[in-house]
Design a protein around this motif. Sequence first.
Motif, PDB file in Angstrom:
ATOM      1  N   GLU A  87      -8.130  -1.828   2.330  1.00 45.27           N
ATOM      2  CA  GLU A  87      -9.293  -1.399   3.113  1.00 45.27           C
ATOM      3  C   GLU A  87     -10.162  -2.611   3.493  1.00 45.27           C
ATOM      4  N   PHE A  88     -10.298  -3.551   2.569  1.00 43.99           N
ATOM      5  CA  PHE A  88     -11.064  -4.764   2.877  1.00 43.99           C
ATOM      6  C   PHE A  88     -10.407  -5.512   4.037  1.00 43.99           C
ATOM      7  N   GLN A  89      -9.110  -5.696   3.938  1.00 46.16           N
ATOM      8  CA  GLN A  89      -8.388  -6.421   4.982  1.00 46.16           C
ATOM      9  C   GLN A  89      -8.521  -5.700   6.334  1.00 46.16           C
ATOM     10  N   GLU A  90      -8.427  -4.368   6.314  1.00 47.92           N
ATOM     11  CA  GLU A  90      -8.577  -3.602   7.561  1.00 47.92           C
ATOM     12  C   GLU A  90      -9.984  -3.765   8.131  1.00 47.92           C
ATOM     13  N   ALA A  91     -10.994  -3.751   7.250  1.00 54.32           N
ATOM     14  CA  ALA A  91     -12.376  -3.909   7.715  1.00 54.32           C
ATOM     15  C   ALA A  91     -12.541  -5.260   8.405  1.00 54.32           C
ATOM     16  N   VAL A  92     -12.002  -6.321   7.781  1.00 51.71           N
ATOM     17  CA  VAL A  92     -12.106  -7.665   8.359  1.00 51.71           C
ATOM     18  C   VAL A  92     -11.409  -7.708   9.718  1.00 51.71           C
ATOM     19  N   ILE A  93     -10.210  -7.153   9.773  1.00 53.90           N
ATOM     20  CA  ILE A  93      -9.448  -7.185  11.027  1.00 53.90           C
ATOM     21  C   ILE A  93     -10.188  -6.400  12.111  1.00 53.90           C
ATOM     22  N   GLU A 143       0.800  -1.217   0.000  1.00 56.46           N
ATOM     23  CA  GLU A 143       0.000   0.000   0.000  1.00 56.46           C
ATOM     24  C   GLU A 143       0.842   1.280   0.000  1.00 56.46           C
ATOM     25  N   PRO A 144       0.549   2.173  -0.948  1.00 55.56           N
ATOM     26  CA  PRO A 144       1.265   3.447  -0.953  1.00 55.56           C
ATOM     27  C   PRO A 144       0.732   4.340   0.170  1.00 55.56           C
ATOM     28  N   GLU A 145       1.561   5.275   0.595  1.00 59.55           N
ATOM     29  CA  GLU A 145       1.179   6.172   1.692  1.00 59.55           C
ATOM     30  C   GLU A 145       0.285   7.279   1.158  1.00 59.55           C
ATOM     31  N   ARG A 146      -0.978   7.018   1.042  1.00 56.21           N
ATOM     32  CA  ARG A 146      -1.876   8.139   0.720  1.00 56.21           C
ATOM     33  C   ARG A 146      -3.261   7.810   1.269  1.00 56.21           C
ATOM     34  N   GLU A 147      -3.994   8.837   1.542  1.00 53.66           N
ATOM     35  CA  GLU A 147      -5.322   8.670   2.134  1.00 53.66           C
ATOM     36  C   GLU A 147      -6.257   8.018   1.123  1.00 53.66           C
ATOM     37  N   ARG A 148      -7.001   7.014   1.567  1.00 44.87           N
ATOM     38  CA  ARG A 148      -8.008   6.443   0.661  1.00 44.87           C
ATOM     39  C   ARG A 148      -9.228   7.352   0.652  1.00 44.87           C
ATOM     40  N   ASP A 149      -9.857   7.470  -0.538  1.00 43.96           N
ATOM     41  CA  ASP A 149     -11.025   8.356  -0.598  1.00 43.96           C
ATOM     42  C   ASP A 149     -12.332   7.573  -0.435  1.00 43.96           C
ATOM     43  N   PHE A 150     -12.250   6.385   0.142  1.00 47.10           N
ATOM     44  CA  PHE A 150     -13.472   5.602   0.383  1.00 47.10           C
ATOM     45  C   PHE A 150     -13.279   4.795   1.658  1.00 47.10           C
ATOM     46  N   ARG A 151     -14.391   4.328   2.187  1.00 52.29           N
ATOM     47  CA  ARG A 151     -14.334   3.480   3.369  1.00 52.29           C
ATOM     48  C   ARG A 151     -15.339   2.352   3.197  1.00 52.29           C
ATOM     49  N   LEU A 152     -14.945   1.145   3.553  1.00 49.41           N
ATOM     50  CA  LEU A 152     -15.858   0.001   3.452  1.00 49.41           C
ATOM     51  C   LEU A 152     -16.545  -0.206   4.808  1.00 49.41           C
ATOM     52  N   GLY A 199     -22.124  -8.745   3.139  1.00 46.41           N
ATOM     53  CA  GLY A 199     -22.367  -7.336   2.824  1.00 46.41           C
ATOM     54  C   GLY A 199     -21.078  -6.602   2.484  1.00 46.41           C
ATOM     55  N   LEU A 200     -20.032  -6.965   3.180  1.00 46.23           N
ATOM     56  CA  LEU A 200     -18.722  -6.347   2.929  1.00 46.23           C
ATOM     57  C   LEU A 200     -18.252  -6.685   1.509  1.00 46.23           C
ATOM     58  N   LYS A 201     -18.445  -7.951   1.149  1.00 49.10           N
ATOM     59  CA  LYS A 201     -18.078  -8.378  -0.210  1.00 49.10           C
ATOM     60  C   LYS A 201     -18.900  -7.620  -1.254  1.00 49.10           C
ATOM     61  N   THR A 202     -20.203  -7.451  -0.983  1.00 51.14           N
ATOM     62  CA  THR A 202     -21.060  -6.724  -1.922  1.00 51.14           C
ATOM     63  C   THR A 202     -20.625  -5.258  -2.024  1.00 51.14           C
ATOM     64  N   ALA A 203     -20.240  -4.684  -0.888  1.00 52.34           N
ATOM     65  CA  ALA A 203     -19.756  -3.294  -0.901  1.00 52.34           C
ATOM     66  C   ALA A 203     -18.512  -3.182  -1.793  1.00 52.34           C
ATOM     67  N   VAL A 204     -17.643  -4.200  -1.725  1.00 53.64           N
ATOM     68  CA  VAL A 204     -16.448  -4.201  -2.581  1.00 53.64           C
ATOM     69  C   VAL A 204     -16.865  -4.277  -4.053  1.00 53.64           C
ATOM     70  N   LEU A 205     -17.879  -5.101  -4.312  1.00 53.21           N
ATOM     71  CA  LEU A 205     -18.337  -5.263  -5.698  1.00 53.21           C
ATOM     72  C   LEU A 205     -18.827  -3.924  -6.270  1.00 53.21           C
ATOM     73  N   TYR A 206     -19.671  -3.222  -5.494  1.00 53.66           N
ATOM     74  CA  TYR A 206     -20.185  -1.928  -5.971  1.00 53.66           C
ATOM     75  C   TYR A 206     -19.060  -0.913  -6.140  1.00 53.66           C
ATOM     76  N   LEU A 207     -18.158  -0.911  -5.191  1.00 52.37           N
ATOM     77  CA  LEU A 207     -17.029   0.024  -5.250  1.00 52.37           C
ATOM     78  C   LEU A 207     -16.180  -0.248  -6.501  1.00 52.37           C
ATOM     79  N   ALA A 208     -15.936  -1.528  -6.752  1.00 51.64           N
ATOM     80  CA  ALA A 208     -15.109  -1.910  -7.901  1.00 51.64           C
ATOM     81  C   ALA A 208     -15.796  -1.497  -9.202  1.00 51.64           C
ATOM     82  N   ARG A 209     -17.126  -1.682  -9.235  1.00 50.93           N
ATOM     83  CA  ARG A 209     -17.870  -1.293 -10.441  1.00 50.93           C
ATOM     84  C   ARG A 209     -17.779   0.203 -10.693  1.00 50.93           C
ATOM     85  N   LYS A 210     -17.883   0.946  -9.591  1.00 50.43           N
ATOM     86  CA  LYS A 210     -17.837   2.410  -9.683  1.00 50.43           C
ATOM     87  C   LYS A 210     -16.478   2.888 -10.206  1.00 50.43           C
TER      88      LYS A 210
END
Length: 388
Positions: free
Chosen positions: A290-296, A239-248, A264-275
């Motif tokens: 972000e997915f990994q952080e959400a799971v943790i 991961e590069p050092e920059r702020e992500r502009d989204f949150r799962l 639901g988390l997986k579905t959120a990733v799907l919509y985000l990826a589509r966008k």
Amino acid sequence: MRILAIETSCDETAVSVIEATGGFTRPHFTVLAHLVSSQVKLHAEWGGVVPSLAKREHSKNLLPLVVEALRTAKVPVASREKTGHQLTLATIEEIREILEREPELLSFFLDTVPALTVPDIDAIAVTQGPGLEPALWVGINCAKALSKSWNAPVIPVNHMEGHIVSVLTSPESKVNFPAIALLISGGHTELVLVRDWHDYKILGQTRDDAVGEAFDKVARILGLPYPGGPEISRLAETEPERERDFRLPRPMMESGDFDFSFSGLKTAVLYLARKKEPLSNIDKVEIATEFQEAVIDVLLRKSVKAIEAYQPKTFIIGGGVIANQRLRQAFKEYLDDEYPKIKLLVPEAALTTDNATMIGLAAYFRALEQKELTTDFSLAAKGNLSLT
Ligand code: KG4
Ligand code: ZN
């Protein structure tokens, strides 16, 4: 006690030989052979485990692996004359019946096993469940056939109990009770109160996808190969050092119980990826991180709730997902800071994903409880076998 252990619940054909001594409080284990034949490459083409393919591969690979494990472990053998375990025609007929649905296993068995001398093992451990039933049956039928052939008892094992005891191979890894086990794999996500060996209470579990399954599905959305866990964690490391502009979302994080939900988390990733399509490499890295952080976050939050409620002396994490280094580190840092008295136990690398050594260890504990070991030839695979 020398145990030959067999694991075929999912997509790894695994055989181990372990030597175990001592009682429940001071068990000592030596791993004499630890073999895993992974089918991952085969299933990767289909994006997930295909039960019929898994069964076929287990049937093909299991007995050769048993033979190799006995050889690797240098298990002493004796001639059939000496042991008195002559294979009568009637016994061979019984073995034929046991292996009726496993033609590959049967032909290898008939070619190899009658001729084999009898290995000096005290028991055969085999996973009874949970897992894919067609796959579990291969291990169970093989164990029964070997039991007939060598006159050794079969000890059925719960795969999840295997993941709990998988932390016991190092000498410092004594479990003090009560303990809490967080079991995170491709098929399961469970928080278990371990009051004593074999005295379990499931505090909570996933209501939909297992954690590992969520890793695998998210990896697929990102165009990464199966199994997704290692791929996601590799991406997240860059991961590069920059702020992500989204949150799962962190589903059910504050639900007040010990259950989980990851679909639901997986579905959120799907919509985000589509966008964000088409996904750049940086997008993928950011989503994976972000997915990994959400799971943790969710796993840690629920674990802390369980710790507060049950005041365990030991916290165990088992299952394939604990191969994730960031997850290990997050738990270690948090527990060290907030609960320094709780001992954190995680399995050594070779025992994180499915293997037969953990099945042998669990079988030894089951054997300690029983006066006499016998084979139950009506033993059946149980896809949904529970710890309680
Ligand atoms: O325990 P396991 O080998 O099999 C089951 O009993 O299900 O767990 C396999 C799961 C897979 O979903 C895989 O993606 C996940 O463990 N896994 C990981 C990592 N390595 C394997 N998940 C996250 N990070 C990893 N490094
Ligand atoms: Zn597993």
